[in-house]
Design an enzyme around this catalytic site. Structure first.
Site, PDB file in Angstrom:
ATOM      1  N   THR A 231       0.849  -1.203   0.000  1.00 16.98           N
ATOM      2  CA  THR A 231       0.000   0.000   0.000  1.00 16.98           C
ATOM      3  C   THR A 231       0.881   1.249   0.000  1.00 16.98           C
ATOM      4  O   THR A 231       0.399   2.339   0.289  1.00 16.98           O
ATOM      5  CB  THR A 231      -0.907   0.041   1.255  1.00 16.98           C
ATOM      6  OG1 THR A 231      -0.077  -0.025   2.415  1.00 16.98           O
ATOM      7  CG2 THR A 231      -1.913  -1.094   1.285  1.00 16.98           C
ATOM      8  N   SER A 232       2.179   1.087  -0.324  1.00  9.74           N
ATOM      9  CA  SER A 232       3.092   2.235  -0.212  1.00  9.74           C
ATOM     10  C   SER A 232       3.274   2.976  -1.531  1.00  9.74           C
ATOM     11  O   SER A 232       2.650   4.018  -1.742  1.00  9.74           O
ATOM     12  CB  SER A 232       4.447   1.790   0.341  1.00  9.74           C
ATOM     13  OG  SER A 232       4.380   1.793   1.742  1.00  9.74           O
ATOM     14  N   ARG A 233       4.130   2.479  -2.386  1.00 12.00           N
ATOM     15  CA  ARG A 233       4.322   3.080  -3.700  1.00 12.00           C
ATOM     16  C   ARG A 233       4.595   1.955  -4.698  1.00 12.00           C
ATOM     17  O   ARG A 233       5.328   1.007  -4.386  1.00 12.00           O
ATOM     18  CB  ARG A 233       5.521   4.059  -3.711  1.00 12.00           C
ATOM     19  CG  ARG A 233       5.240   5.420  -3.084  1.00 12.00           C
ATOM     20  CD  ARG A 233       4.263   6.261  -3.906  1.00 12.00           C
ATOM     21  NE  ARG A 233       3.926   7.523  -3.279  1.00 12.00           N
ATOM     22  CZ  ARG A 233       2.901   7.738  -2.466  1.00 12.00           C
ATOM     23  NH1 ARG A 233       2.083   6.751  -2.162  1.00 12.00           N
ATOM     24  NH2 ARG A 233       2.668   8.935  -1.970  1.00 12.00           N
ATOM     25  N   ASP A 257      -2.428  -1.748  -3.518  1.00 12.77           N
ATOM     26  CA  ASP A 257      -3.201  -0.498  -3.588  1.00 12.77           C
ATOM     27  C   ASP A 257      -2.482   0.504  -4.480  1.00 12.77           C
ATOM     28  O   ASP A 257      -2.994   1.582  -4.739  1.00 12.77           O
ATOM     29  CB  ASP A 257      -3.391   0.084  -2.178  1.00 12.77           C
ATOM     30  CG  ASP A 257      -4.308   1.308  -2.197  1.00 12.77           C
ATOM     31  OD1 ASP A 257      -5.423   1.179  -2.738  1.00 12.77           O
ATOM     32  OD2 ASP A 257      -3.891   2.375  -1.720  1.00 12.77           O
ATOM     33  N   GLU A 262       0.701   3.403 -12.334  1.00 18.59           N
ATOM     34  CA  GLU A 262      -0.691   3.746 -12.014  1.00 18.59           C
ATOM     35  C   GLU A 262      -1.127   5.105 -12.538  1.00 18.59           C
ATOM     36  O   GLU A 262      -2.319   5.363 -12.688  1.00 18.59           O
ATOM     37  CB  GLU A 262      -0.915   3.703 -10.496  1.00 18.59           C
ATOM     38  CG  GLU A 262      -0.234   4.835  -9.727  1.00 18.59           C
ATOM     39  CD  GLU A 262      -0.524   4.789  -8.224  1.00 18.59           C
ATOM     40  OE1 GLU A 262      -0.384   3.709  -7.626  1.00 18.59           O
ATOM     41  OE2 GLU A 262      -0.881   5.841  -7.673  1.00 18.59           O
ATOM     42  N   HIS A 294      -5.354   2.874  -5.369  1.00 18.00           N
ATOM     43  CA  HIS A 294      -4.774   3.906  -4.507  1.00 18.00           C
ATOM     44  C   HIS A 294      -5.850   4.561  -3.635  1.00 18.00           C
ATOM     45  O   HIS A 294      -6.013   5.777  -3.618  1.00 18.00           O
ATOM     46  CB  HIS A 294      -4.034   4.963  -5.337  1.00 18.00           C
ATOM     47  CG  HIS A 294      -2.907   5.596  -4.575  1.00 18.00           C
ATOM     48  ND1 HIS A 294      -1.665   5.860  -5.128  1.00 18.00           N
ATOM     49  CD2 HIS A 294      -2.811   6.026  -3.291  1.00 18.00           C
ATOM     50  CE1 HIS A 294      -0.881   6.411  -4.219  1.00 18.00           C
ATOM     51  NE2 HIS A 294      -1.558   6.517  -3.094  1.00 18.00           N
ATOM     52  N   GLN A 295      -6.567   3.712  -2.908  1.00 18.32           N
ATOM     53  CA  GLN A 295      -7.658   4.227  -2.080  1.00 18.32           C
ATOM     54  C   GLN A 295      -7.389   4.052  -0.592  1.00 18.32           C
ATOM     55  O   GLN A 295      -8.260   4.353   0.234  1.00 18.32           O
ATOM     56  CB  GLN A 295      -8.993   3.553  -2.458  1.00 18.32           C
ATOM     57  CG  GLN A 295      -9.114   2.104  -1.978  1.00 18.32           C
ATOM     58  CD  GLN A 295     -10.508   1.539  -2.164  1.00 18.32           C
ATOM     59  OE1 GLN A 295     -10.862   1.136  -3.261  1.00 18.32           O
ATOM     60  NE2 GLN A 295     -11.302   1.487  -1.116  1.00 18.32           N
ATOM     61  N   PHE A 297      -5.751   5.689   1.494  1.00 20.38           N
ATOM     62  CA  PHE A 297      -5.833   6.947   2.266  1.00 20.38           C
ATOM     63  C   PHE A 297      -7.269   7.468   2.371  1.00 20.38           C
ATOM     64  O   PHE A 297      -7.533   8.394   3.134  1.00 20.38           O
ATOM     65  CB  PHE A 297      -4.989   8.037   1.573  1.00 20.38           C
ATOM     66  CG  PHE A 297      -5.664   8.593   0.340  1.00 20.38           C
ATOM     67  CD1 PHE A 297      -5.660   7.897  -0.851  1.00 20.38           C
ATOM     68  CD2 PHE A 297      -6.356   9.794   0.394  1.00 20.38           C
ATOM     69  CE1 PHE A 297      -6.309   8.385  -1.981  1.00 20.38           C
ATOM     70  CE2 PHE A 297      -7.011  10.299  -0.729  1.00 20.38           C
ATOM     71  CZ  PHE A 297      -6.982   9.582  -1.918  1.00 20.38           C
TER      72      PHE A 297
HETATM   73  P1  NAD Z   1       6.943   7.467   7.576  1.00 24.62           P
HETATM   74  O1  NAD Z   1       7.923   8.434   7.027  1.00 24.62           O
HETATM   75  O2  NAD Z   1       6.310   7.729   8.898  1.00 24.62           O
HETATM   76  O3  NAD Z   1       7.603   6.005   7.651  1.00 24.62           O
HETATM   77  C1  NAD Z   1       8.395   5.466   6.622  1.00 24.62           C
HETATM   78  C2  NAD Z   1       9.382   4.525   7.273  1.00 24.62           C
HETATM   79  O4  NAD Z   1      10.118   3.884   6.233  1.00 24.62           O
HETATM   80  C3  NAD Z   1      10.394   5.246   8.190  1.00 24.62           C
HETATM   81  O5  NAD Z   1      10.427   4.628   9.460  1.00 24.62           O
HETATM   82  C4  NAD Z   1      11.702   5.087   7.432  1.00 24.62           C
HETATM   83  O6  NAD Z   1      12.839   4.969   8.296  1.00 24.62           O
HETATM   84  C5  NAD Z   1      11.457   3.795   6.679  1.00 24.62           C
HETATM   85  N1  NAD Z   1      12.411   3.584   5.592  1.00 24.62           N
HETATM   86  C6  NAD Z   1      13.062   4.516   4.846  1.00 24.62           C
HETATM   87  N2  NAD Z   1      13.912   3.893   3.997  1.00 24.62           N
HETATM   88  C7  NAD Z   1      13.777   2.566   4.224  1.00 24.62           C
HETATM   89  C8  NAD Z   1      14.405   1.418   3.672  1.00 24.62           C
HETATM   90  N3  NAD Z   1      15.348   1.524   2.724  1.00 24.62           N
HETATM   91  N4  NAD Z   1      14.047   0.213   4.126  1.00 24.62           N
HETATM   92  C9  NAD Z   1      13.099   0.098   5.107  1.00 24.62           C
HETATM   93  N5  NAD Z   1      12.483   1.155   5.683  1.00 24.62           N
HETATM   94  C10 NAD Z   1      12.823   2.369   5.229  1.00 24.62           C
HETATM   95  O7  NAD Z   1       5.841   7.292   6.432  1.00 24.62           O
HETATM   96  P2  NAD Z   1       4.368   6.744   6.601  1.00 24.62           P
HETATM   97  O8  NAD Z   1       3.442   7.886   6.860  1.00 24.62           O
HETATM   98  O9  NAD Z   1       4.356   5.576   7.496  1.00 24.62           O
HETATM   99  O10 NAD Z   1       4.064   6.284   5.090  1.00 24.62           O
HETATM  100  C11 NAD Z   1       4.737   5.171   4.512  1.00 24.62           C
HETATM  101  C12 NAD Z   1       4.477   5.162   3.021  1.00 24.62           C
HETATM  102  O11 NAD Z   1       3.088   4.901   2.779  1.00 24.62           O
HETATM  103  C13 NAD Z   1       4.694   6.533   2.335  1.00 24.62           C
HETATM  104  O12 NAD Z   1       6.047   6.692   1.959  1.00 24.62           O
HETATM  105  C14 NAD Z   1       3.800   6.470   1.135  1.00 24.62           C
HETATM  106  O13 NAD Z   1       4.545   6.004   0.036  1.00 24.62           O
HETATM  107  C15 NAD Z   1       2.761   5.421   1.500  1.00 24.62           C
HETATM  108  N6  NAD Z   1       1.403   5.982   1.577  1.00 24.62           N
HETATM  109  C16 NAD Z   1       0.432   5.386   0.821  1.00 24.62           C
HETATM  110  C17 NAD Z   1      -0.872   5.862   0.863  1.00 24.62           C
HETATM  111  C18 NAD Z   1      -1.985   5.208   0.078  1.00 24.62           C
HETATM  112  O14 NAD Z   1      -3.085   5.763  -0.011  1.00 24.62           O
HETATM  113  N7  NAD Z   1      -1.775   4.030  -0.494  1.00 24.62           N
HETATM  114  C19 NAD Z   1      -1.175   6.962   1.668  1.00 24.62           C
HETATM  115  C20 NAD Z   1      -0.156   7.530   2.451  1.00 24.62           C
HETATM  116  C21 NAD Z   1       1.119   7.034   2.390  1.00 24.62           C
END
Ligand code: NAD
Length: 334
Positions: A231-233, A257, A262, A294-295, A297
């Protein structure tokens, strides 16, 4: 401040318009995505507001700067889509919404695990058709399974807590350890996490270090039949390698997600068109794949928070106050 809002959907209007009125900002809602072709629409707007799939490239930033734009308010947390070096070069400052509802994304990730495991999407259709057979719906208890969380920031920490509540043995990986998380799980190396987990869920940002973190090698190191959730990127995952993993059975369940390509698909209704992306359409053919567009959030709480913080960012920039949520290129001056 006069602000051009790109990629506007009805739900953006619903939450941004009242927040702007309360904060005294004048928003102009534009439906097109920000691109070199549409950037001119922001001419003479001191600020623009963009979303995850607006690619704010050097070319776009130069057009914006030439038109008098000085500020980009991202209404999202991720900022991999903006060329921060170019922004610094053309004198455009950038702020984001660093956290709106980590619970929204964490809960969606857990929802995907439950849906894939207990096959809610199939059961829903079957029961409506009067098919009450259980063959093909067999799931597993989450309790007692080993679940790995990669990235234990705001979202990953909540996912780890929720998984611990299910009675999972939680393994964690991050480049920076989170003490709160260590209370519910155990930090391990990535090879150990791949090797031991029945469920793997990604919550790290997209950076050069994490691009294609999930590739043929990491998939080969995972447990056969692993459940994998992203659900990240999208670009954290090499999609072709995942397709190969699904075909071989190494990946037993896939929940996405986000998708690498996308930008040309998600957030639009393309139901009357022929989808040209053959990799994406191949993913849709697997019975053990669940994709949402991408829902993660997309909750009322999150949209209200995004609107509030976006207005705070616009106000701080307009009034020359400290921009608490500014993002800039590494080594760039604030
Ligand atoms: P955050 O910054 O609080 O946490 C990200 C974590 O990833 C940090 O603890 C960081 O140290 C860690 N990290 C960085 N590089 C790394 C690596 N090489 N290996 C392992 N861990 C590593 O961010 P968050 O708010 O928890 O969000 C996480 C991700 O979720 C965002 O980067 C974004 O891409 C994704 N996101 C998706 C949606 C969605 O709707 N699908 C919405 C919001 C965020």
């Amino acid at each position: 401040m006069r602000t051009a809002v790109f990629s506007t959907k009805s739900y953006d209007r619903q939450f941004l318009a009242p927040a702007a009125q309360a904060a005294g900002h004048m928003l102009t809602f534009l439906e097109p995505r920000l691109s070199p072709q549409t950037a001119v629409l922001a001419r003479e707007f001191p600020a623009i507001c963009s979303f995850v799939n607006d690619y704010v490239t050097a070319e776009v930033l130069e057009i914006l700067a030439a038109g008098g734009t000085k500020f980009v308010a991202l209404r999202c947390a991720g900022f991999n889509q903006i060329d921060l070096e170019a922004a610094g070069r053309v004198g455009i400052r950038v702020a984001r919404v660093p956290a709106y509802s980590p619970h929204a994304v964490a809960e969606h990730a857990i929802g995907m695990m439950l849906a894939l495991n207990r096959k809610f999407h199939k059961a829903f259709n079957r029961v409506r058709e009067g098919n009450f057979a259980l063959e093909g719906l067999l799931g597993f208890d989450m309790h007692g399974k080993t679940a790995g969380v990669v990235g234990t920031g705001k979202i990953g920490a909540i996912v780890a807590q929720l998984l611990a509540c299910f009675g999972c043995d939680v393994l964690l990986y991050d480049v920076v350890q989170n003490a709160e998380c260590a209370a519910v799980g155990r930090y391990v190396t990535l090879p150990e996490l791949w090797a031991r987990c029945d469920i793997v869920t990604l919550h790290c940002p997209l950076t050069p270090a994490t691009e294609h973190l999930i590739d043929a090698r990491s998939i080969a190191a995972m447990k056969p039949g692993v459940m994998f959730i992203n659900t990240s990127r999208g670009a954290l995952v090499d999609t072709q390698a995942v397709i190969d993993g699904l075909k071989s059975g190494r990946i037993g369940y896939l929940g996405l997600d986000v998708y690498e390509e996308e930008a040309d698909l998600f957030f639009e209704n393309l139901s009357e068109r022929v989808i040209q992306d053959d990799v994406f359409t191949r993913l849709l053919t697997f019975p053990n794949v669940l994709i949402t567009a991408h829902q993660a959030f997309f909750t009322q709480t999150a949209l209200a928070q995004i609107a509030t913080v976006t207005m705070q960012n616009l106000t701080a920039f307009e009034q020359g106050n400290e921009l608490a949520n500014e993002v800039r290129a590494v080594g760039g001056k604030k």
